[in-house]
Design a protein around this motif. Structure first.
Motif, PDB file in Angstrom:
ATOM      1  N   VAL A 124      70.860  58.048  59.912  1.00  0.00           N
ATOM      2  CA  VAL A 124      71.063  58.676  58.610  1.00  0.00           C
ATOM      3  C   VAL A 124      72.100  59.782  58.764  1.00  0.00           C
ATOM      4  CG1 VAL A 124      69.997  60.002  56.753  1.00  0.00           C
ATOM      5  CG2 VAL A 124      68.736  58.115  57.821  1.00  0.00           C
ATOM      6  N   ASP A 125      73.182  59.674  57.995  1.00  0.00           N
ATOM      7  CA  ASP A 125      74.264  60.661  58.071  1.00  0.00           C
ATOM      8  C   ASP A 125      74.048  61.789  57.071  1.00  0.00           C
ATOM      9  OD1 ASP A 125      76.768  61.406  59.276  1.00  0.00           O
ATOM     10  OD2 ASP A 125      77.748  60.880  57.394  1.00  0.00           O
ATOM     11  N   TRP A 126      73.521  61.435  55.893  1.00  0.00           N
ATOM     12  CA  TRP A 126      73.203  62.410  54.856  1.00  0.00           C
ATOM     13  C   TRP A 126      72.271  61.736  53.853  1.00  0.00           C
ATOM     14  CZ3 TRP A 126      74.594  60.291  50.290  1.00  0.00           C
ATOM     15  CH2 TRP A 126      75.657  59.383  50.290  1.00  0.00           C
TER      16      TRP A 126
ATOM     17  N   VAL B 209      71.546  57.465  50.153  1.00  0.00           N
ATOM     18  CA  VAL B 209      71.478  57.716  51.591  1.00  0.00           C
ATOM     19  C   VAL B 209      72.753  57.157  52.225  1.00  0.00           C
ATOM     20  CG1 VAL B 209      70.303  57.155  53.756  1.00  0.00           C
ATOM     21  CG2 VAL B 209      68.964  57.684  51.703  1.00  0.00           C
ATOM     22  N   GLY B 210      73.364  57.945  53.091  1.00  0.00           N
ATOM     23  CA  GLY B 210      74.518  57.477  53.847  1.00  0.00           C
ATOM     24  C   GLY B 210      74.101  57.168  55.266  1.00  0.00           C
ATOM     25  N   VAL B 211      74.420  55.975  55.742  1.00  0.00           N
ATOM     26  CA  VAL B 211      74.074  55.544  57.093  1.00  0.00           C
ATOM     27  C   VAL B 211      75.350  55.344  57.887  1.00  0.00           C
ATOM     28  CG1 VAL B 211      73.023  53.728  58.497  1.00  0.00           C
ATOM     29  CG2 VAL B 211      71.933  54.439  56.351  1.00  0.00           C
ATOM     30  N   ARG B 212      75.429  56.000  59.038  1.00  0.00           N
ATOM     31  CA  ARG B 212      76.574  55.806  59.936  1.00  0.00           C
ATOM     32  C   ARG B 212      76.154  54.862  61.054  1.00  0.00           C
ATOM     33  NH1 ARG B 212      81.347  58.852  61.569  1.00  0.00           N
ATOM     34  NH2 ARG B 212      80.833  60.449  60.032  1.00  0.00           N
TER      35      ARG B 212
ATOM     36  N   THR C 165      76.784  53.212  52.114  1.00  0.00           N
ATOM     37  CA  THR C 165      76.171  54.077  51.115  1.00  0.00           C
ATOM     38  C   THR C 165      75.120  53.250  50.386  1.00  0.00           C
ATOM     39  OG1 THR C 165      78.239  55.306  50.828  1.00  0.00           O
ATOM     40  CG2 THR C 165      76.560  55.542  49.109  1.00  0.00           C
ATOM     41  N   LEU C 166      73.872  53.767  50.335  1.00  0.00           N
ATOM     42  CA  LEU C 166      72.747  53.037  49.769  1.00  0.00           C
ATOM     43  C   LEU C 166      72.180  53.770  48.572  1.00  0.00           C
ATOM     44  CD1 LEU C 166      70.873  52.334  53.133  1.00  0.00           C
ATOM     45  CD2 LEU C 166      72.593  50.883  52.029  1.00  0.00           C
ATOM     46  N   CYS C 167      71.798  53.021  47.554  1.00  0.00           N
ATOM     47  CA  CYS C 167      71.064  53.575  46.425  1.00  0.00           C
ATOM     48  C   CYS C 167      69.589  53.560  46.822  1.00  0.00           C
ATOM     49  CB  CYS C 167      71.312  52.745  45.179  1.00  0.00           C
ATOM     50  SG  CYS C 167      70.490  53.393  43.704  1.00  0.00           S
ATOM     51  N   LEU C 168      69.057  54.740  47.119  1.00  0.00           N
ATOM     52  CA  LEU C 168      67.717  54.813  47.702  1.00  0.00           C
ATOM     53  C   LEU C 168      67.178  56.231  47.573  1.00  0.00           C
ATOM     54  CD1 LEU C 168      65.389  53.758  49.553  1.00  0.00           C
ATOM     55  CD2 LEU C 168      66.842  54.319  51.511  1.00  0.00           C
ATOM     56  N   SER C 169      65.934  56.337  47.186  1.00  0.00           N
ATOM     57  CA  SER C 169      65.225  57.614  47.175  1.00  0.00           C
ATOM     58  C   SER C 169      64.097  57.514  48.185  1.00  0.00           C
ATOM     59  CB  SER C 169      64.672  57.909  45.776  1.00  0.00           C
ATOM     60  OG  SER C 169      63.951  59.121  45.770  1.00  0.00           O
ATOM     61  N   ALA C 170      64.224  58.219  49.301  1.00  0.00           N
ATOM     62  CA  ALA C 170      63.231  58.132  50.367  1.00  0.00           C
ATOM     63  C   ALA C 170      63.221  59.420  51.166  1.00  0.00           C
ATOM     64  CB  ALA C 170      63.532  56.942  51.283  1.00  0.00           C
ATOM     65  N   ASP C 171      62.112  59.671  51.831  1.00  0.00           N
ATOM     66  CA  ASP C 171      61.958  60.873  52.654  1.00  0.00           C
ATOM     67  C   ASP C 171      62.529  60.596  54.039  1.00  0.00           C
ATOM     68  OD1 ASP C 171      61.280  63.328  53.620  1.00  0.00           O
ATOM     69  OD2 ASP C 171      59.126  62.883  53.875  1.00  0.00           O
ATOM     70  N   LEU C 172      63.843  60.739  54.163  1.00  0.00           N
ATOM     71  CA  LEU C 172      64.539  60.496  55.422  1.00  0.00           C
ATOM     72  C   LEU C 172      65.334  61.738  55.803  1.00  0.00           C
ATOM     73  CD1 LEU C 172      65.875  56.902  54.676  1.00  0.00           C
ATOM     74  CD2 LEU C 172      64.041  57.479  56.279  1.00  0.00           C
ATOM     75  N   ALA C 173      65.403  62.008  57.089  1.00  0.00           N
ATOM     76  CA  ALA C 173      66.101  63.196  57.575  1.00  0.00           C
ATOM     77  C   ALA C 173      67.394  62.802  58.276  1.00  0.00           C
ATOM     78  CB  ALA C 173      65.206  63.975  58.536  1.00  0.00           C
ATOM     79  N   THR C 174      68.370  63.688  58.200  1.00  0.00           N
ATOM     80  CA  THR C 174      69.632  63.459  58.899  1.00  0.00           C
ATOM     81  C   THR C 174      69.376  63.253  60.388  1.00  0.00           C
ATOM     82  OG1 THR C 174      70.820  64.833  57.297  1.00  0.00           O
ATOM     83  CG2 THR C 174      71.888  64.445  59.421  1.00  0.00           C
ATOM     84  N   GLY C 175      69.959  62.197  60.922  1.00  0.00           N
ATOM     85  CA  GLY C 175      69.794  61.888  62.336  1.00  0.00           C
ATOM     86  C   GLY C 175      68.721  60.854  62.621  1.00  0.00           C
ATOM     87  N   ASP C 176      67.912  60.499  61.620  1.00  0.00           N
ATOM     88  CA  ASP C 176      66.873  59.479  61.828  1.00  0.00           C
ATOM     89  C   ASP C 176      67.522  58.154  62.227  1.00  0.00           C
ATOM     90  OD1 ASP C 176      64.896  61.236  61.199  1.00  0.00           O
ATOM     91  OD2 ASP C 176      64.380  60.344  59.257  1.00  0.00           O
ATOM     92  N   SER C 177      66.950  57.500  63.225  1.00  0.00           N
ATOM     93  CA  SER C 177      67.419  56.185  63.653  1.00  0.00           C
ATOM     94  C   SER C 177      66.915  55.122  62.674  1.00  0.00           C
ATOM     95  CB  SER C 177      66.933  55.877  65.060  1.00  0.00           C
ATOM     96  OG  SER C 177      67.386  54.605  65.486  1.00  0.00           O
TER      97      SER C 177
ATOM     98  N   ASP D 169      86.218  54.440  57.133  1.00  0.00           N
ATOM     99  CA  ASP D 169      85.757  55.804  56.919  1.00  0.00           C
ATOM    100  C   ASP D 169      84.230  55.825  56.850  1.00  0.00           C
ATOM    101  OD1 ASP D 169      85.301  54.618  54.478  1.00  0.00           O
ATOM    102  OD2 ASP D 169      86.702  55.858  53.360  1.00  0.00           O
ATOM    103  N   PRO D 170      83.628  56.980  57.115  1.00  0.00           N
ATOM    104  CA  PRO D 170      82.171  57.097  57.089  1.00  0.00           C
ATOM    105  C   PRO D 170      81.633  56.996  55.668  1.00  0.00           C
ATOM    106  CG  PRO D 170      83.171  59.246  57.418  1.00  0.00           C
ATOM    107  CD  PRO D 170      84.281  58.248  57.490  1.00  0.00           C
ATOM    108  N   PRO D 171      80.319  56.830  55.503  1.00  0.00           N
ATOM    109  CA  PRO D 171      79.746  56.686  54.149  1.00  0.00           C
ATOM    110  C   PRO D 171      79.960  57.936  53.317  1.00  0.00           C
ATOM    111  CG  PRO D 171      78.018  57.027  55.780  1.00  0.00           C
ATOM    112  CD  PRO D 171      79.278  56.797  56.548  1.00  0.00           C
ATOM    113  N   ARG D 172      80.253  57.722  52.031  1.00  0.00           N
ATOM    114  CA  ARG D 172      80.444  58.851  51.129  1.00  0.00           C
ATOM    115  C   ARG D 172      79.610  58.632  49.867  1.00  0.00           C
ATOM    116  NH1 ARG D 172      85.867  56.398  50.126  1.00  0.00           N
ATOM    117  NH2 ARG D 172      85.836  55.504  48.012  1.00  0.00           N
ATOM    118  N   ALA D 173      79.303  59.717  49.171  1.00  0.00           N
ATOM    119  CA  ALA D 173      78.508  59.633  47.950  1.00  0.00           C
ATOM    120  C   ALA D 173      79.237  58.782  46.921  1.00  0.00           C
ATOM    121  CB  ALA D 173      78.241  61.027  47.405  1.00  0.00           C
TER     122      ALA D 173
END
Length: 323
Positions: free
Chosen positions: A82-84, A90-93, A55-67, A15-19
């Motif tokens: 970045v999925d969300w 941060v969730g990465v698919r 699913t990563l524990c991370l606080s960063a300025d990343l946008a959905t869709g970033d490679s 399954d994809p990354p979840r909170a």
């Protein structure tokens, strides 16, 4: 001194990354990782890894869709997007599915032999739970070398002894460490070595893929055929009861779907070929030897070497509702 064991969850669920933040404990420590974006790098903690994402524990300025590229502590780099993102996670698919068991193997290989210890692995697997003379099937939630978490209809309490049977492993004795509603955590009396747990998890992963392929390729079974069952006797008893099957040194879980004094129809994930010699353990009466007559679509028809007595049939059916 024993190293602090990571709380990172490696999941066999595709399954994809979840909170994850609401479910974790505040003091939980996770495996270190590095998230590499186009113009920045972000040290982070790996909370959960599946074949499809992390699913990563991370606080960063990343946008959905970033490679991005997720670099694990074993040196493995996984490309994804970045999925969300939230304030703390941060969730990465991943662009391509990964082999989760292979990743665990790489992690173990990177450690000294005396520090190799399997992480907690999330999986849903049928498990037979024997307690106080009663056997019921439950579902695992996760497993480690020291124990597992289960969901079942049995009423379990702390410090109760139980015996667990997982498909493809020997029966495992354990003790209930905690219980809440239909969930319980059980510690094994003896730890499973990673040399045992790793190949078993690999076989679980491969079996799930094989079953999915077989379901897609097999012709549909009509409701009439399923209702009639495999036993060629119109007086066969149709019921739903837990059973266990031993082939050689390995045990498998099964459900009794049909029964006569001479034959039993079982539903099981085990791959049992016609002619296989088994030990079939039935509820209430113990076990006995049987031979596989036919196997198809997850159902197995077995013939007892010694017919069941009328009292045996009554003991089984008297505690189970026919279907």
């Amino acid at each position: 001194m024993q190293p602090v064991r990571s709380g990172t969850i490696f999941s066999l669920a595709a399954d994809p990354p979840r909170a994850f933040s609401d479910a974790r404990e505040a003091h939980t420590q996770f495996d270190a990782a590095l998230l590499i974006a186009a113009e920045s790098q972000h040290p982070c903690s790996l909370e959960r890894l599946t074949a499809l994402g992390a699913t990563l524990c991370l606080s960063a300025d990343l946008a959905t869709g970033d490679s991005v590229t997720l670099e694990l502590s074993n040196g493995q780099g996984i490309v994804g997007r970045v999925d969300w993102a939230t304030e703390a996670e941060v969730g990465v698919r991943f662009d391509q599915p990964i082999d989760v068991i292979g990743t665990i193997a790489r992690n173990l290989a990177a450690l000294p032999a005396d520090r190799r210890h399997m992480p907690r692995v999330e999986l849903r697997q049928t498990v037979a739970i024997r307690h106080a003379g009663r056997v019921e099937h439950g579902r695992t939630r996760n497993i480690s070398q020291g124990g597992l978490a289960v969901e079942s209809s049995l009423t379990l309490a702390r410090d109760q002894p139980v015996q667990l049977t997982l498909d493809g492993l020997r029966p495992l004795d354990g003790v209930v460490r905690w219980a809440q509603d239909s969930f319980a955590g059980i510690a094994f009396d003896e730890d499973l070595g990673w040399q045992t747990l790793m190949p078993w998890l690999r076989s679980v992963q491969q079996a799930a893929l094989a079953q999915q392929t077989a379901r897609l390729a097999a012709p549909p079974v009509s409701m009439e055929a399923e209702a009639d069952g495999m036993i060629p006797d119109k007086h066969a008893i149709r019921l739903d009861a837990p059973a266990r099957v031993r082939e050689g040194v390995r045990w498998w879980n099964a459900r009794v779907r049909g029964l006569t004094a001479q034959m039993v129809e079982l539903e099981t994930h085990a791959h049992l070929a016609p002619g296989a010699q088994l030990w079939v353990a039935l509820p209430e009466i113990g076990g006995g030897p049987a031979s596989v007559v036919e196997a198809a679509h997850g159902r197995v028809l077995c013939e007892f070497r010694l017919p069941l007595k009328p009292s045996d049939l009554g003991a089984i059916t008297g505690h189970r509702r026919p279907i």
